[in-house]
Design a protein around this motif. Structure first.
Motif, PDB file in Angstrom:
ATOM      1  N   ARG A   1       4.480   2.767   3.431  1.00  0.00           N
ATOM      2  CA  ARG A   1       4.846   1.347   3.354  1.00  0.00           C
ATOM      3  C   ARG A   1       6.342   1.170   3.627  1.00  0.00           C
ATOM      4  NH1 ARG A   1       0.345   2.243   3.404  1.00  0.00           N
ATOM      5  NH2 ARG A   1      -1.235   1.861   1.817  1.00  0.00           N
TER       6      ARG A   1
ATOM      7  N   PRO B   1      -4.297   0.148   9.838  1.00  0.00           N
ATOM      8  CA  PRO B   1      -4.659  -0.290  11.193  1.00  0.00           C
ATOM      9  C   PRO B   1      -5.546   0.696  11.947  1.00  0.00           C
ATOM     10  CG  PRO B   1      -2.431   0.564  11.168  1.00  0.00           C
ATOM     11  CD  PRO B   1      -2.879   0.537   9.737  1.00  0.00           C
TER      12      PRO B   1
ATOM     13  N   THR C   1      -5.925  -4.868   6.767  1.00  0.00           N
ATOM     14  CA  THR C   1      -5.634  -4.793   8.200  1.00  0.00           C
ATOM     15  C   THR C   1      -4.204  -4.335   8.452  1.00  0.00           C
ATOM     16  OG1 THR C   1      -7.224  -6.557   8.651  1.00  0.00           O
ATOM     17  CG2 THR C   1      -5.569  -6.114  10.346  1.00  0.00           C
ATOM     18  N   ARG C   2      -3.282  -4.825   7.622  1.00  0.00           N
ATOM     19  CA  ARG C   2      -1.861  -4.491   7.815  1.00  0.00           C
ATOM     20  C   ARG C   2      -1.553  -3.051   7.443  1.00  0.00           C
ATOM     21  NH1 ARG C   2       1.727  -5.935   3.850  1.00  0.00           N
ATOM     22  NH2 ARG C   2       0.220  -7.550   3.244  1.00  0.00           N
ATOM     23  N   HIS C   3      -2.101  -2.590   6.326  1.00  0.00           N
ATOM     24  CA  HIS C   3      -1.761  -1.253   5.839  1.00  0.00           C
ATOM     25  C   HIS C   3      -2.622  -0.148   6.449  1.00  0.00           C
ATOM     26  CE1 HIS C   3       1.071  -2.881   3.064  1.00  0.00           C
ATOM     27  NE2 HIS C   3       0.177  -3.474   2.295  1.00  0.00           N
TER      28      HIS C   3
ATOM     29  N   GLU D   1      -6.216  -9.297   4.644  1.00  0.00           N
ATOM     30  CA  GLU D   1      -5.000  -9.200   5.445  1.00  0.00           C
ATOM     31  C   GLU D   1      -4.240  -7.920   5.134  1.00  0.00           C
ATOM     32  OE1 GLU D   1      -0.921  -9.254   6.434  1.00  0.00           O
ATOM     33  OE2 GLU D   1      -1.617  -9.485   4.360  1.00  0.00           O
TER      34      GLU D   1
END
Length: 403
Positions: free
Chosen positions: A224, A26, A22-24, A19
């Motif tokens: 981030r 893309p 995928t989030r950091h 997860e």
């Protein structure tokens, strides 16, 4: 051994890591990236700026066509393309500058300039005379200039009356991830005030933005901290070089200190959707420096492109001809080999080069960028690769927005 059961255990063990990846990371943003950012001091910006810059650049080319043709290696096709570009879209990305290019002014004067610039950009947008990408550069979030930068941003946007699509704020001289967090906080308040979704880019022009006091790569922390609003890192050639103690005569975007900073930028941004832009050269093509400056600018733009920096800064109308000449030449020179390798990869043809999927993505991205900037035509790409544009976009992992 029950392989399926073990695989299920691994899925559970790695769920959080999957997860986070995928989030950091893309991947690339699907939209077009401009090939340059043109900086214009705020007190010299009006609604006709893009038109006037294009005409000035075009006039220089027409008056010195033989010299420019020699600088670009006699490539008449590239010459014709850059002249068309100067006539139809001379500026791709405009940054109205309230920082170094504008200078220190009394508050009342800067307030008036912010209002006037916002009104002028609104007129240009409404009349269809603005470039595809726009924005402003405010003063830094260091203590001495923080309030002034914020005041200019709000005054400009109040006068503009909206947050346009493909509009960004350039935040200069960033020295901490906390300043990025503060910019996100400011953007949230602007969104509530005006609507829209304000985004920003960070200028990498201090050593502190690359390496923090504890040895951390702060660029990764900034991504981030940006919470999806951070769109790009732009390298600041002269501030960064000076801060590293490089003498004025040696400050350049191909100096080793620049290479180090930009390599760190490249690694930190890879796969995140945060784009990269190289800096500027302050050797302007004017007077008896016209041809030497053209030669140097052409060399540096090609240098940046070869290193994966597909965008850079321009500071003068006469730099636009060599910006487009270098960009078109880069993609047109590399296209035949890229097309042949793509055709061979997709058709699984025998070849002396064994390309992997990652290389095929890079080849596809190269061709798509060539299409985006106008160096390549869709018909010639389809004919040479045997691939439709949609297929190339999918291979490059840059699907069209909304797909």
């Amino acid at each position: 051994m029950d392989v399926d059961a073990l695989a299920a255990e691994l899925d559970q063990l790695l769920a959080d890591a999957d997860e986070a990846l995928t989030r950091h990371y893309p991947g690339e943003r699907p939209s077009r990236q401009p090939v340059h950012t043109y900086y214009q001091p705020a007190d010299r910006f009006d609604e006709r700026l893009v038109h006037d810059v294009g005409r000035e650049a075009e006039q220089v080319v027409l008056e010195h066509a033989e010299e420019l043709l020699e600088v670009i290696g006699g490539d008449e096709d590239v010459m014709a393309r850059l002249l068309t570009k100067l006539d139809t879209e001379p500026v791709e990305d405009l940054r109205i500058d309230f920082e170094d290019g504008y200078g220190d002014r009394p508050d009342a004067e800067e307030d008036a300039a912010a209002e006037a610039a916002g009104t002028a950009l609104a007129t240009a947008l409404d009349d269809g005379h603005a470039p595809p990408f726009t924005g402003i550069r405010i003063r830094s979030f260091e203590p001495a200039t923080r309030a002034r930068g914020l005041r200019t941003l709000v005054g400009f946007l109040d006068s503009l009356g909206r947050v346009p699509d493909d509009f960004v704020v350039t935040l200069p001289k960033v020295t901490s991830a906390e300043q990025v967090e503060a910019m996100v906080h400011a953007c949230e308040h602007v969104d509530k005030h005006l609507g829209g979704h304000l985004r920003f880019e960070v200028q990498v022009e201090t050593p502190q933005s690359v390496l923090g006091p504890k040895g951390q790569v702060l660029l990764s922390r900034m991504i981030r901290a940006g919470e999806g609003r951070l769109t790009a890192f732009h390298y600041g050639t002269y501030d960064y070089s000076a801060a590293c103690g490089i003498a004025a005569g040696q400050q350049a975007l191909d100096h080793p200190v620049a290479e180090h900073a930009k390599t760190v930028m490249q690694v930190a941004a890879a796969g995140t959707g945060v784009r990269l832009s190289d800096g500027s050269t302050n050797l302007l093509p004017v007077g008896d420096q016209l041809v030497p400056a053209w030669q140097e600018h052409l060399r540096l733009v090609r240098y940046s492109l070869a290193r994966g920096f597909y965008q850079g800064w321009d500071l003068h109308p006469a730099q636009l001809p060599t910006r487009y000449a270098a960009t078109y030449g880069f993609f047109r020179d590399g296209f035949p080999a890229a097309a042949e390798r793509l055709r061979g990869y997709v058709g699984r043809e025998d070849s002396s080069i064994l390309d992997e999927p990652a290389t095929a993505r890079a080849l596809s991205d190269f061709v798509v960028r060539g299409l985006d900037c106008g160096a390549l035509e869709e018909a010639e790409v389809v004919a040479a690769t045997g691939l439709e544009t949609e297929t190339l976009l999918m291979m490059a992992r840059r699907p069209r927005a909304g797909d």
